[in-house]
Design a protein around this motif. Structure first.
Motif, PDB file in Angstrom:
ATOM      1  N   VAL A  66       0.860  -1.186   0.000  1.00  0.00           N
ATOM      2  CA  VAL A  66       0.000   0.000   0.000  1.00  0.00           C
ATOM      3  C   VAL A  66       0.893   1.231   0.000  1.00  0.00           C
ATOM      4  O   VAL A  66       1.625   1.471   0.960  1.00  0.00           O
ATOM      5  CB  VAL A  66      -0.928   0.015   1.243  1.00  0.00           C
ATOM      6  CG1 VAL A  66      -1.796   1.270   1.252  1.00  0.00           C
ATOM      7  CG2 VAL A  66      -1.795  -1.252   1.288  1.00  0.00           C
ATOM      8  N   ALA A  67       0.849   1.991  -1.093  1.00  0.00           N
ATOM      9  CA  ALA A  67       1.648   3.212  -1.159  1.00  0.00           C
ATOM     10  C   ALA A  67       0.944   4.315  -0.387  1.00  0.00           C
ATOM     11  O   ALA A  67      -0.288   4.386  -0.347  1.00  0.00           O
ATOM     12  CB  ALA A  67       1.836   3.632  -2.617  1.00  0.00           C
ATOM     13  N   ARG A  68       1.741   5.197   0.197  1.00  0.00           N
ATOM     14  CA  ARG A  68       1.177   6.244   1.042  1.00  0.00           C
ATOM     15  C   ARG A  68       2.024   7.513   0.915  1.00  0.00           C
ATOM     16  O   ARG A  68       3.244   7.472   1.003  1.00  0.00           O
ATOM     17  CB  ARG A  68       1.194   5.767   2.489  1.00  0.00           C
ATOM     18  CG  ARG A  68       0.670   6.773   3.492  1.00  0.00           C
ATOM     19  CD  ARG A  68       0.924   6.252   4.911  1.00  0.00           C
ATOM     20  NE  ARG A  68       0.665   7.304   5.883  1.00  0.00           N
ATOM     21  CZ  ARG A  68      -0.454   7.377   6.610  1.00  0.00           C
ATOM     22  NH1 ARG A  68      -1.382   6.483   6.474  1.00  0.00           N
ATOM     23  NH2 ARG A  68      -0.618   8.380   7.469  1.00  0.00           N
ATOM     24  N   GLY A  69       1.344   8.635   0.651  1.00  0.00           N
ATOM     25  CA  GLY A  69       2.027   9.923   0.621  1.00  0.00           C
ATOM     26  C   GLY A  69       1.961  10.546   1.998  1.00  0.00           C
ATOM     27  O   GLY A  69       2.567  10.060   2.948  1.00  0.00           O
ATOM     28  N   ALA A  70       1.147  11.611   2.125  1.00  0.00           N
ATOM     29  CA  ALA A  70       1.047  12.297   3.412  1.00  0.00           C
ATOM     30  C   ALA A  70      -0.095  11.754   4.267  1.00  0.00           C
ATOM     31  O   ALA A  70      -0.270  12.177   5.404  1.00  0.00           O
ATOM     32  CB  ALA A  70       0.841  13.799   3.171  1.00  0.00           C
ATOM     33  N   GLY A  71      -0.877  10.838   3.713  1.00  0.00           N
ATOM     34  CA  GLY A  71      -1.995  10.291   4.493  1.00  0.00           C
ATOM     35  C   GLY A  71      -3.136  11.269   4.675  1.00  0.00           C
ATOM     36  O   GLY A  71      -3.904  11.164   5.622  1.00  0.00           O
ATOM     37  N   THR A  72      -3.276  12.225   3.747  1.00  0.00           N
ATOM     38  CA  THR A  72      -4.366  13.206   3.862  1.00  0.00           C
ATOM     39  C   THR A  72      -5.621  12.767   3.108  1.00  0.00           C
ATOM     40  O   THR A  72      -6.598  13.522   3.060  1.00  0.00           O
ATOM     41  CB  THR A  72      -3.931  14.582   3.300  1.00  0.00           C
ATOM     42  OG1 THR A  72      -3.538  14.417   1.940  1.00  0.00           O
ATOM     43  CG2 THR A  72      -2.775  15.149   4.096  1.00  0.00           C
ATOM     44  N   GLY A  73      -5.598  11.573   2.534  1.00  0.00           N
ATOM     45  CA  GLY A  73      -6.756  11.071   1.790  1.00  0.00           C
ATOM     46  C   GLY A  73      -8.003  11.020   2.646  1.00  0.00           C
ATOM     47  O   GLY A  73      -7.929  10.876   3.874  1.00  0.00           O
ATOM     48  N   LEU A  74      -9.150  11.124   2.006  1.00  0.00           N
ATOM     49  CA  LEU A  74     -10.422  11.201   2.735  1.00  0.00           C
ATOM     50  C   LEU A  74     -11.319   9.998   2.459  1.00  0.00           C
ATOM     51  O   LEU A  74     -12.463   9.969   2.893  1.00  0.00           O
ATOM     52  CB  LEU A  74     -11.157  12.491   2.350  1.00  0.00           C
ATOM     53  CG  LEU A  74     -10.480  13.775   2.842  1.00  0.00           C
ATOM     54  CD1 LEU A  74     -11.026  14.992   2.114  1.00  0.00           C
ATOM     55  CD2 LEU A  74     -10.658  13.928   4.345  1.00  0.00           C
ATOM     56  N   SER A  75     -10.811   9.004   1.717  1.00  0.00           N
ATOM     57  CA  SER A  75     -11.652   7.864   1.363  1.00  0.00           C
ATOM     58  C   SER A  75     -11.097   6.519   1.829  1.00  0.00           C
ATOM     59  O   SER A  75     -11.666   5.480   1.538  1.00  0.00           O
ATOM     60  CB  SER A  75     -11.846   7.810  -0.160  1.00  0.00           C
ATOM     61  OG  SER A  75     -12.470   8.979  -0.626  1.00  0.00           O
ATOM     62  N   GLY A  76      -9.968   6.539   2.514  1.00  0.00           N
ATOM     63  CA  GLY A  76      -9.398   5.278   2.991  1.00  0.00           C
ATOM     64  C   GLY A  76      -8.519   4.582   1.974  1.00  0.00           C
ATOM     65  O   GLY A  76      -8.127   3.429   2.171  1.00  0.00           O
ATOM     66  N   GLY A  77      -8.180   5.269   0.888  1.00  0.00           N
ATOM     67  CA  GLY A  77      -7.373   4.640  -0.161  1.00  0.00           C
ATOM     68  C   GLY A  77      -6.010   4.184   0.326  1.00  0.00           C
ATOM     69  O   GLY A  77      -5.469   3.194  -0.163  1.00  0.00           O
TER      70      GLY A  77
END
Lengths: 456, 456
Positions: A66-77
């Motif tokens: 699971v790739a992750r940038g800043a973790g600011t996503g709002l859908s749980g991606g």
């Protein structure tokens, strides 16, 4: 050999995290209600080689990545799934190249949106996509979700600015797709396919972005409305006028009220709904566009409409928009919707949202990219443990999605499907199209390691 | 039952053509040198049902299906393959809907580009993509090849205007992908994947297009140059100026000469290279942009640069561009290249083209969308049977592709891969990316019926 050992054989051991407290901080993005799991390990990538090695080890161990940038996503991606390796991109934050003549930038996936914008601005250039998360969110995450923002009404979303990608594919190979040239139609457009695929088809290691020349300063106009139908008519009037504003936002009465309660700005005494528009047309054309926007607001029944005479005044007008979300968060955790409907259906959709709020006895405050028909109804829950309220909010969340689909809309305008919108997506596109998604996924990710269980 | 009988069971018999003389006319597009075969049958579709029936019959008979618009393609993408059914879309030429508020149009695939542009203009709207084939080519073909054109330097190519598609997929199902809303990121972007896939992934039955408001009239400026390097410097100067012209074309000395030989316009006495630029910025901003463009031309060493003072004068300046292709065709069949290089490499690429022409003793005249770096070197052959010259032209064709790739370019900027560019594409993207194409194709077209043997 377990997967952690295998990762540490190929990646510096201090980059392979297994400390449970740290793993916990990589468990999920900002979608608090979506399922998540503790990852098996987190790899803090410092190079493209680290990403290739991680994907190859995951392929060997049949482990999800699971790739992750800043973790600011709002859908749980970016939420971790059981047994997965989270590939954290924060340290891959270099702008590798800015080419003013070709008007492109090459960046690592962990570059923060605002940092890129600042870097290119120094060379008289502009990167348009401006999600509200721009001070924190990364370009890699923006690409994975095909992020939008305020100026998208005129300048389009992230996809329009991605020329090419370097990525690790489902065979563990490092490949390049897309181009550096202004145009190019060679082969299937895997670049566009990757944009918005939320990490389900491969891991992006480098991004080539199209840039624009710096633009003239924007002018701001605002309209105050008593009635929702009048604000809706104003949005339609702007569309009919032939002017494409560079911003067209709507703030509803609940947002105005919570901002007032917090900052005493007196906004909710002035209006129930505020429309905020910018134009960035140059010189006299900008003045003319501002006048056209004001006229559209007035003809639709605005109780007041006018142009900000200074940047300070423009900032004050936008304060209600900017402060709405933090003002709501003072009251409780916020669940942000992201439906998008045809522009002409914005008033009908807002009316449905108000009705859904009332019927379910939940607080829903709406900010909308009105010019795009992209609405963010924000459900405010409680910091107290209130599972009954949470259940009512979830019901409202799904009713809003159903209403948007009935009005010819889509379940997500810019935040992505992630986990929260999976049932909505299935309703929206139907089984035959889901089968097409699965066929593409099976072709490009035959072992199914890339962000499994997300989107579709 | 053979395939023709099966087709006639489901489609009106007069629409299922097997007359060899008519089949011959559907054998190939404008890529005379590419392989082609007589189709087994041609279906002249009059409804979406006809398309669904054709695909289903082809699936049952394991027969290839090749969709065809106006047959104006330049890469052989619509060339018939052995045993195939050609699906002719000319009669599906209805504009189904124009929505001025949402600024979108819904069209059948056989609508001619210029017809759509005329229809939307009546409602104050504009469909930007303007391939040179616009008077004849269809929107379906434009979408299949992701067609470009002159205004793409500012407004982008066809992909930027395709919101959604209805198509028949590899299971013979009629599905919708994409959206009608301004924004939308739900699921994989199969719409963008279909655009430019040249009929290899499914058959498009309906297209939802984004429109723009009608724009202000354009101003035209021109620059005459003695030296190629000066014209190249002018292109770079325009890029540096921050102005994005709505057109930026280059016509080379050979084109000027053949137009003169035909029309006695005296152009080649005035210049070896002409740059033509338009600006469509409104009002005073347009005047300022025109001045900036002229200054960029002059600073680069133009022997003359100025602005057209009337539409007639602008038309006269563009005559060299417009007449170049028919002037070349007077001399012999023309093989049109379509490489695209980084803007800064346009002069280097043009120099390579001149060198390749000389080394192979072939005539190559170049028209270029200079602002995009998209060059159309045109190889002029002979109406006499001259297989040796044809062979030299083919050698030059491949050398131009190699040169473009060496200069960081792509084998096709806007015409598509079809048959002619297949070796070039393989060199450009490499085996791992070809494998990704094949995996996507296998997933979406498991029986391999859609335009097999094309692109990759």
């Amino acid at each position: 050999m377990d997967i952690t050992e295998a990762l540490r054989e190929r990646i510096a051991p201090d980059q392979v995290i297994t400390d449970p407290a740290v793993l916990e901080s990589y468990r999920r993005d900002q979608a608090a209600w979506a399922d998540s799991a503790l990852p098996a390990a987190v790899v803090r990538a410092r190079s493209t080689d680290d990403i290739v090695a991680t994907v190859q080890v995951c392929l060997e161990h049949d482990a999800p990545v699971v790739a992750r940038g800043a973790g600011t996503g709002l859908s749980g991606g970016a939420n971790a799934v059981p047994g997965c390796v989270v590939l954290a991109m924060e340290q891959l934050n270099q702008v590798l190249e800015i080419d003013p003549l070709e008007r492109l930038a090459v960046v690592q996936p962990g570059v923060v949106n605002d940092d890129l914008r600042a870097a290119v601005a120094q060379q008289g250039l502009w990167y348009p996509p401006d999600p509200a998360s721009a001070p924190w969110s990364t370009i890699g995450g923006n690409v994975a979700t095909n992020a939008g923002g305020l100026c998208c009404v005129k300048y389009g979303v992230t996809r329009e600015y991605v020329l090419g990608l370097q990525l690790v594919n489902g065979a563990g190979e490092l490949v390049r797709v897309g181009r550096r040239t202004a145009k190019g139609v060679a082969g299937l457009d895997l670049t566009a396919l990757m944009v918005g695929s939320e990490g389900t088809l491969g891991i992006i290691t480098e991004i080539t972005l199209k840039l624009m020349p710096a633009r003239p300063p924007e002018r701001t106009v605002a309209g105050f409305f008593d009635r929702l139908t009048d604000a809706g008519e104003a949005i339609a009037g702007v569309a009919r006028s032939g002017v494409i504003p560079s911003v067209l936002e709507l703030v509803d009465s609940y947002c105005l009220k919570v901002v007032d309660d917090w900052k005493n700005m007196g906004l909710s005494a002035d209006a129930n709904y505020i429309l905020l528009a910018n134009t960035d047309a140059p010189g006299a054309a900008g003045d003319a566009e501002a006048k056209t926007l004001i006229a559209a607001f007035e003809q639709a029944g605005a109780t007041w409409a006018g142009q900000a005479e200074s940047q300070e005044e423009a900032d004050a007008l936008f304060a209600a928009r900017r402060l709405a979300y933090p003002a709501l968060e003072r009251l409780g955790p916020v669940l942000t919707e992201d439906v998008c409907v045809p522009k002409g259906n914005v008033p009908a959709m807002l009316a449905r949202v108000e009705q859904i709020a009332e019927e379910n006895d939940v607080v829903i405050a709406t900010i909308a990219h009105a010019g795009d028909g992209n609405l963010h109804p924000c459900m405010v829950t409680s910091y107290d443990d209130d599972s009954e309220m949470e259940q009512r909010c979830k019901t409202a969340f799904h009713q809003i999605i159903d209403a948007a689909l009935e009005l010819g809309g889509t379940v997500t305008g810019e935040h992505g499907v992630g986990l929260l919108k999976m049932p909505g997506l299935a309703t929206e596109v139907g089984e035959p199209v889901l089968q097409m998604y699965r066929a593409v996924k099976a072709g490009l990710d035959p072992k199914g390691i890339f962000n499994p269980g997300k989107v579709f």
